[in-house]
Design a protein around this motif. Structure first.
Motif, PDB file in Angstrom:
ATOM      1  N   TYR A  44       0.823  -1.212   0.000  1.00  0.00           N
ATOM      2  CA  TYR A  44       0.000   0.000   0.000  1.00  0.00           C
ATOM      3  C   TYR A  44       0.856   1.261   0.000  1.00  0.00           C
ATOM      4  N   GLU A  45       1.921   1.283   0.817  1.00  0.00           N
ATOM      5  CA  GLU A  45       2.762   2.472   0.935  1.00  0.00           C
ATOM      6  C   GLU A  45       3.506   2.804  -0.358  1.00  0.00           C
ATOM      7  N   ASP A  46       3.634   1.822  -1.241  1.00  0.00           N
ATOM      8  CA  ASP A  46       4.379   2.031  -2.480  1.00  0.00           C
ATOM      9  C   ASP A  46       3.505   2.521  -3.630  1.00  0.00           C
ATOM     10  N   VAL A  47       2.208   2.689  -3.387  1.00  0.00           N
ATOM     11  CA  VAL A  47       1.283   3.125  -4.435  1.00  0.00           C
ATOM     12  C   VAL A  47       0.842   4.555  -4.157  1.00  0.00           C
ATOM     13  N   THR A  48       1.007   5.432  -5.131  1.00  0.00           N
ATOM     14  CA  THR A  48       0.590   6.822  -4.975  1.00  0.00           C
ATOM     15  C   THR A  48      -0.611   7.110  -5.868  1.00  0.00           C
ATOM     16  N   VAL A  49      -1.272   8.226  -5.589  1.00  0.00           N
ATOM     17  CA  VAL A  49      -2.367   8.660  -6.449  1.00  0.00           C
ATOM     18  C   VAL A  49      -1.860   8.876  -7.873  1.00  0.00           C
ATOM     19  N   ALA A  50      -0.667   9.426  -8.006  1.00  0.00           N
ATOM     20  CA  ALA A  50      -0.085   9.646  -9.336  1.00  0.00           C
ATOM     21  C   ALA A  50       0.115   8.321 -10.072  1.00  0.00           C
ATOM     22  N   ASP A  51       0.524   7.277  -9.351  1.00  0.00           N
ATOM     23  CA  ASP A  51       0.686   5.956  -9.973  1.00  0.00           C
ATOM     24  C   ASP A  51      -0.644   5.445 -10.515  1.00  0.00           C
ATOM     25  N   VAL A  52      -1.684   5.581  -9.708  1.00  0.00           N
ATOM     26  CA  VAL A  52      -3.009   5.112 -10.116  1.00  0.00           C
ATOM     27  C   VAL A  52      -3.493   5.882 -11.340  1.00  0.00           C
ATOM     28  N   CYS A  53      -3.322   7.198 -11.312  1.00  0.00           N
ATOM     29  CA  CYS A  53      -3.764   8.024 -12.435  1.00  0.00           C
ATOM     30  C   CYS A  53      -3.017   7.669 -13.714  1.00  0.00           C
ATOM     31  N   ALA A  54      -1.726   7.443 -13.594  1.00  0.00           N
ATOM     32  CA  ALA A  54      -0.943   7.084 -14.773  1.00  0.00           C
ATOM     33  C   ALA A  54      -1.400   5.746 -15.347  1.00  0.00           C
TER      34      ALA A  54
END
Length: 212
Positions: A44-54
């Motif tokens: 979980y800590e390795d996933v950012t909102v920017a990652d999801v959006c990309a």
């Protein structure tokens, strides 16, 4: 003869034949699919909102139309994935099972099969979810209520509701820990054997509680 008038759609209402609502729903679906993949393959800590959006190919503006933040995303995705799992389990149980084995056997084989076929969903439901302690406890209680509802097809109402409900909560929590261990070890071994083991545990625990 009356003159016909045509109301032109407002700018931005339709695009490529899809309405604004359809496009919004499609974006949300892409965000959820991206989240399942990312939360199902990373911590979980390795996933950012920017990652999801990309991964979803959407801007942050559209992300925040549906979700407050990363934690809210995981919360909602976990809930939807758990609902998907429970729906599949319920469908596997006969409408009028003759005994507990006809409830737990099909249900737990369906559960293990669905998790094995969708390992990313499995991690979202069982591995990343425990990071949200309040949500995890809520899911256990919801799942225990789900089990009680399914069991009523075979056993009817228990005599001692409190003892019965506590037994089912213990059952769901215990089975969850076994499943979490299995998923964390990359789902080793024969899934049918695991389902049989889980069925044996369920029958041993709940069998003594049906007379309560």
């Amino acid at each position: 003869m009356e003159e016909r008038t045509t109301v032109a759609p407002r700018r931005g209402e339709t695009y490529a034949g899809r309405s604004r609502q359809q496009r919004s729903s499609e974006r949300r679906d892409r965000i959820v699919a991206a989240a399942v993949h990312l939360f199902g393959t990373r911590d979980y800590e390795d996933v950012t909102v920017a990652d999801v959006c990309a991964a979803a190919k959407v801007s942050k503006r559209y992300f925040y139309e549906h979700f407050d933040d990363r934690a809210d995303l995981l919360l909602k995705v976990n809930r939807e994935q758990n609902e998907w799992l429970l729906s599949g389990i319920a469908a596997a149980v006969p409408e009028q099972p003759a005994n507990l084995a006809e409830v737990f056997g099909p249900a737990l084989h369906a559960l293990v099969g669905m998790l094995r076929s969708h390992p990313e969903s499995a991690r979202v439901i069982y591995v990343n979810a425990p990071r949200m302690e309040t949500r995890r406890r809520g899911v256990l209680r919801e799942d225990a209520q789900f089990v009680a509802k399914v069991l009523r097809r075979a056993t009817g109402e228990p005599k001692d509701r409190l003892a019965y409900d506590r037994t089912l909560l213990a059952l769901v929590a215990g089975l969850s820990e076994v499943i979490i261990h299995w998923i964390s070890q990359d789902m080793p071994g024969d899934p049918d054997q695991l389902a049989e083991h889980l069925t044996g545990i369920a029958l041993a625990l709940v069998g003594s509680a049906t007379s309560l």
